[in-house]
Design a protein around this motif. Sequence first.
Motif, PDB file in Angstrom:
ATOM      1  N   LEU A  29      -6.605  -2.663  -4.056  1.00  0.00           N
ATOM      2  CA  LEU A  29      -5.165  -2.545  -3.878  1.00  0.00           C
ATOM      3  C   LEU A  29      -4.395  -3.513  -4.778  1.00  0.00           C
ATOM      4  O   LEU A  29      -3.375  -3.132  -5.366  1.00  0.00           O
ATOM      5  N   TRP A  48      -8.714   0.500   2.190  1.00  0.00           N
ATOM      6  CA  TRP A  48      -8.237  -0.839   2.522  1.00  0.00           C
ATOM      7  C   TRP A  48      -8.834  -1.307   3.844  1.00  0.00           C
ATOM      8  O   TRP A  48      -9.276  -2.456   3.964  1.00  0.00           O
ATOM      9  N   LEU A  83       0.826  -1.205   0.000  1.00  0.00           N
ATOM     10  CA  LEU A  83       0.000   0.000   0.000  1.00  0.00           C
ATOM     11  C   LEU A  83       0.865   1.262   0.000  1.00  0.00           C
ATOM     12  O   LEU A  83       0.580   2.223  -0.727  1.00  0.00           O
ATOM     13  N   TYR A 143      -5.427   3.900   2.540  1.00  0.00           N
ATOM     14  CA  TYR A 143      -5.491   3.168   3.805  1.00  0.00           C
ATOM     15  C   TYR A 143      -6.928   3.075   4.301  1.00  0.00           C
ATOM     16  O   TYR A 143      -7.362   2.024   4.788  1.00  0.00           O
TER      17      TYR A 143
END
Length: 298
Positions: free
Chosen positions: A233, A221, A122, A218
């Motif tokens: 992702l 995710w 990431l 983030y």
Amino acid sequence: MTEPDRPRRSGLRGFGHDGPSPWTDLDRPPLDAAALRHDLLLPDALWTALDVVTETGSTNTDLTARARAGEAEGAVLIAERQNAGRGRLDRRWAAPARSGLFLSVLLRPRVPRERLGWLPILVGVAAASTIARVAGVEIGLKWPNDLQVEVAGEERKLGGILTELSGDAVVAGLGLNVSLRADELPVPTATSLALAGAEVTDRTTLLRALLREFAELYREWQDAAGDPHASGLLPAYAARCSTLGREVLVQLPGERELRGEAVAVDGDGRLVVRTPDGTRQPVGAGDVLHVRPQPKQG
């Protein structure tokens, strides 16, 4: 229109009056820490503290200690110079002051533990996306954690990522060469944004954009419980992964080697290598060398 002042939620260590001035190299001004705090430490945002230090050994080491002491998620630690930076396999490196972005972020992800291995990926996707959009340089992500760019037809390393687990916290570190000159490169296979012809090399601009990009990815995710497919992702990484489709030589633990074609990244973030006999073998750890194709015999 100017934004109103934002609440300040942590102390900031800036530059003191002792020692050499950070303005001795005008091509490498210090980070504008006040502007970064103003723009990033917002109510309900991921980032909760932002510290800039003149020099340290390793931002990952320092922030891991703070994580163990109970620091909240969202702390960002940036060093204008690291003198004992660490990469994978405990490799050491250093760079001139203010020549790059040397930072770590403290995260406490609320996802299944087996999906934490996606965090370095990431970070890489966020960095590559930011650099392409802001600096106009297309970045390749070499599995598992290197940022690469092509210079004069050759792949060069631009930066690297190191994540470390400490209890329920993950400290993710990024080192990115920004203004290194040719005579400052640590090895011939390295490069910098400046040498790659970047349109923007202002570190404050790059860092602000990078932290915003990371926070957005983030959040997506985590909303997907760390699922690399549902969060998008995995496809985002595969699109930028310079290892896929290449012949590779993987140096495995125990002095073993695996050679074949890198054909995929699986749902656990492992590199899938197809060996000459057609076997598909997932690799979770190892050093990967991109093998140049042999010229065809005419």
